[in-house]
Design a protein around this motif. Sequence first.
Motif, PDB file in Angstrom:
ATOM      1  N   PHE A 183      -3.245 -20.441  -8.717  1.00  0.00           N
ATOM      2  CA  PHE A 183      -3.900 -19.279  -8.131  1.00  0.00           C
ATOM      3  C   PHE A 183      -3.149 -18.062  -8.631  1.00  0.00           C
ATOM      4  O   PHE A 183      -1.916 -18.067  -8.686  1.00  0.00           O
ATOM      5  N   ASP A 184      -3.884 -17.019  -8.994  1.00  0.00           N
ATOM      6  CA  ASP A 184      -3.200 -15.810  -9.439  1.00  0.00           C
ATOM      7  C   ASP A 184      -2.893 -14.924  -8.230  1.00  0.00           C
ATOM      8  O   ASP A 184      -3.280 -15.227  -7.093  1.00  0.00           O
ATOM      9  N   LEU A 185      -2.159 -13.863  -8.486  1.00  0.00           N
ATOM     10  CA  LEU A 185      -1.752 -12.975  -7.386  1.00  0.00           C
ATOM     11  C   LEU A 185      -2.946 -12.325  -6.697  1.00  0.00           C
ATOM     12  O   LEU A 185      -2.906 -12.068  -5.488  1.00  0.00           O
ATOM     13  N   THR A 186      -4.010 -12.090  -7.443  1.00  0.00           N
ATOM     14  CA  THR A 186      -5.221 -11.522  -6.838  1.00  0.00           C
ATOM     15  C   THR A 186      -5.809 -12.493  -5.822  1.00  0.00           C
ATOM     16  O   THR A 186      -6.212 -12.091  -4.729  1.00  0.00           O
ATOM     17  N   ASP A 187      -5.845 -13.788  -6.165  1.00  0.00           N
ATOM     18  CA  ASP A 187      -6.338 -14.803  -5.229  1.00  0.00           C
ATOM     19  C   ASP A 187      -5.494 -14.818  -3.955  1.00  0.00           C
ATOM     20  O   ASP A 187      -6.018 -14.835  -2.843  1.00  0.00           O
ATOM     21  N   LEU A 188      -4.183 -14.822  -4.132  1.00  0.00           N
ATOM     22  CA  LEU A 188      -3.280 -14.894  -2.984  1.00  0.00           C
ATOM     23  C   LEU A 188      -3.385 -13.654  -2.108  1.00  0.00           C
ATOM     24  O   LEU A 188      -3.448 -13.755  -0.881  1.00  0.00           O
ATOM     25  N   ARG A 189      -3.427 -12.481  -2.731  1.00  0.00           N
ATOM     26  CA  ARG A 189      -3.552 -11.235  -1.971  1.00  0.00           C
ATOM     27  C   ARG A 189      -4.897 -11.200  -1.236  1.00  0.00           C
ATOM     28  O   ARG A 189      -4.961 -10.834  -0.072  1.00  0.00           O
ATOM     29  N   LEU A 190      -5.956 -11.598  -1.920  1.00  0.00           N
ATOM     30  CA  LEU A 190      -7.270 -11.632  -1.290  1.00  0.00           C
ATOM     31  C   LEU A 190      -7.260 -12.547  -0.077  1.00  0.00           C
ATOM     32  O   LEU A 190      -7.758 -12.179   0.987  1.00  0.00           O
ATOM     33  N   PHE A 191      -6.711 -13.729  -0.223  1.00  0.00           N
ATOM     34  CA  PHE A 191      -6.712 -14.666   0.892  1.00  0.00           C
ATOM     35  C   PHE A 191      -5.940 -14.096   2.080  1.00  0.00           C
ATOM     36  O   PHE A 191      -6.388 -14.197   3.223  1.00  0.00           O
ATOM     37  N   CYS A 192      -4.809 -13.465   1.831  1.00  0.00           N
ATOM     38  CA  CYS A 192      -4.051 -12.815   2.905  1.00  0.00           C
ATOM     39  C   CYS A 192      -4.865 -11.695   3.540  1.00  0.00           C
ATOM     40  O   CYS A 192      -4.893 -11.565   4.773  1.00  0.00           O
ATOM     41  N   ASP A 193      -5.519 -10.898   2.725  1.00  0.00           N
ATOM     42  CA  ASP A 193      -6.323  -9.785   3.247  1.00  0.00           C
ATOM     43  C   ASP A 193      -7.492 -10.284   4.098  1.00  0.00           C
ATOM     44  O   ASP A 193      -7.787  -9.720   5.146  1.00  0.00           O
ATOM     45  N   VAL A 194      -8.128 -11.361   3.664  1.00  0.00           N
ATOM     46  CA  VAL A 194      -9.234 -11.931   4.440  1.00  0.00           C
ATOM     47  C   VAL A 194      -8.722 -12.461   5.776  1.00  0.00           C
ATOM     48  O   VAL A 194      -9.301 -12.202   6.827  1.00  0.00           O
ATOM     49  N   ALA A 195      -7.612 -13.187   5.734  1.00  0.00           N
ATOM     50  CA  ALA A 195      -7.050 -13.734   6.969  1.00  0.00           C
ATOM     51  C   ALA A 195      -6.635 -12.615   7.924  1.00  0.00           C
ATOM     52  O   ALA A 195      -6.895 -12.689   9.128  1.00  0.00           O
ATOM     53  N   ASP A 196      -6.013 -11.578   7.394  1.00  0.00           N
ATOM     54  CA  ASP A 196      -5.569 -10.458   8.228  1.00  0.00           C
ATOM     55  C   ASP A 196      -6.747  -9.672   8.813  1.00  0.00           C
ATOM     56  O   ASP A 196      -6.708  -9.257   9.962  1.00  0.00           O
ATOM     57  N   ALA A 197      -7.780  -9.478   8.005  1.00  0.00           N
ATOM     58  CA  ALA A 197      -8.931  -8.689   8.431  1.00  0.00           C
ATOM     59  C   ALA A 197      -9.893  -9.493   9.309  1.00  0.00           C
ATOM     60  O   ALA A 197     -10.649  -8.921  10.084  1.00  0.00           O
ATOM     61  N   GLY A 198      -9.878 -10.813   9.145  1.00  0.00           N
ATOM     62  CA  GLY A 198     -10.773 -11.643   9.932  1.00  0.00           C
ATOM     63  C   GLY A 198     -12.180 -11.752   9.374  1.00  0.00           C
ATOM     64  O   GLY A 198     -13.063 -12.277  10.027  1.00  0.00           O
ATOM     65  N   SER A 199     -12.365 -11.253   8.152  1.00  0.00           N
ATOM     66  CA  SER A 199     -13.675 -11.407   7.507  1.00  0.00           C
ATOM     67  C   SER A 199     -13.523 -11.287   5.996  1.00  0.00           C
ATOM     68  O   SER A 199     -12.628 -10.593   5.509  1.00  0.00           O
ATOM     69  N   ILE A 200     -14.416 -11.966   5.297  1.00  0.00           N
ATOM     70  CA  ILE A 200     -14.390 -11.891   3.833  1.00  0.00           C
ATOM     71  C   ILE A 200     -14.783 -10.495   3.382  1.00  0.00           C
ATOM     72  O   ILE A 200     -14.187  -9.944   2.452  1.00  0.00           O
ATOM     73  N   THR A 201     -15.746  -9.900   4.047  1.00  0.00           N
ATOM     74  CA  THR A 201     -16.196  -8.554   3.682  1.00  0.00           C
ATOM     75  C   THR A 201     -15.054  -7.549   3.767  1.00  0.00           C
ATOM     76  O   THR A 201     -14.799  -6.795   2.820  1.00  0.00           O
ATOM     77  N   ARG A 213       1.912 -15.666   1.495  1.00  0.00           N
ATOM     78  CA  ARG A 213       2.764 -14.567   1.968  1.00  0.00           C
ATOM     79  C   ARG A 213       4.174 -14.663   1.396  1.00  0.00           C
ATOM     80  O   ARG A 213       4.771 -13.651   1.043  1.00  0.00           O
ATOM     81  N   ALA A 214       4.691 -15.871   1.296  1.00  0.00           N
ATOM     82  CA  ALA A 214       6.023 -16.057   0.709  1.00  0.00           C
ATOM     83  C   ALA A 214       6.023 -15.644  -0.765  1.00  0.00           C
ATOM     84  O   ALA A 214       6.963 -14.984  -1.226  1.00  0.00           O
ATOM     85  N   MET A 215       4.985 -16.012  -1.490  1.00  0.00           N
ATOM     86  CA  MET A 215       4.901 -15.662  -2.915  1.00  0.00           C
ATOM     87  C   MET A 215       4.762 -14.156  -3.114  1.00  0.00           C
ATOM     88  O   MET A 215       5.290 -13.602  -4.080  1.00  0.00           O
ATOM     89  N   LEU A 216       4.056 -13.492  -2.222  1.00  0.00           N
ATOM     90  CA  LEU A 216       3.808 -12.062  -2.363  1.00  0.00           C
ATOM     91  C   LEU A 216       4.955 -11.203  -1.838  1.00  0.00           C
ATOM     92  O   LEU A 216       5.012 -10.008  -2.127  1.00  0.00           O
ATOM     93  N   ALA A 217       5.851 -11.818  -1.082  1.00  0.00           N
ATOM     94  CA  ALA A 217       6.985 -11.053  -0.496  1.00  0.00           C
ATOM     95  C   ALA A 217       8.024 -10.707  -1.543  1.00  0.00           C
ATOM     96  O   ALA A 217       8.160 -11.280  -2.554  1.00  0.00           O
TER      97      ALA A 217
END
Length: 75
Positions: free
Chosen positions: A3-21, A71-75
Amino acid sequence: MRFDLTDLRLFCDVADAGSITAGAEKSALALAAASTRIRRMEETLGAPLLIRSRQGATPTEAGRTVLRHARAMLA
C-alpha cells in the motif's frame, strides 16, 4: 501486499471522518478514486476493512488492525 502512503493516509482519513466521502475530501481525492483505493486494499487483504452504511463507514476488526499499522507508518 503493498500500500502506498496515499492509501494509508486515505484509510486513516476515512476512519477518522467516519465516511468515505469526508475521508476522500480530506485526502484531496475524488470519491470514486477513494472508493476504488479502499476496495483494492480490501481485495489485496482478502477481508473487508470497513462496514459501510447510510450513517457512514466504520472499521471492521481487520480495519482497526490496518488502521493501527497505517498510523504507525505515517507517524
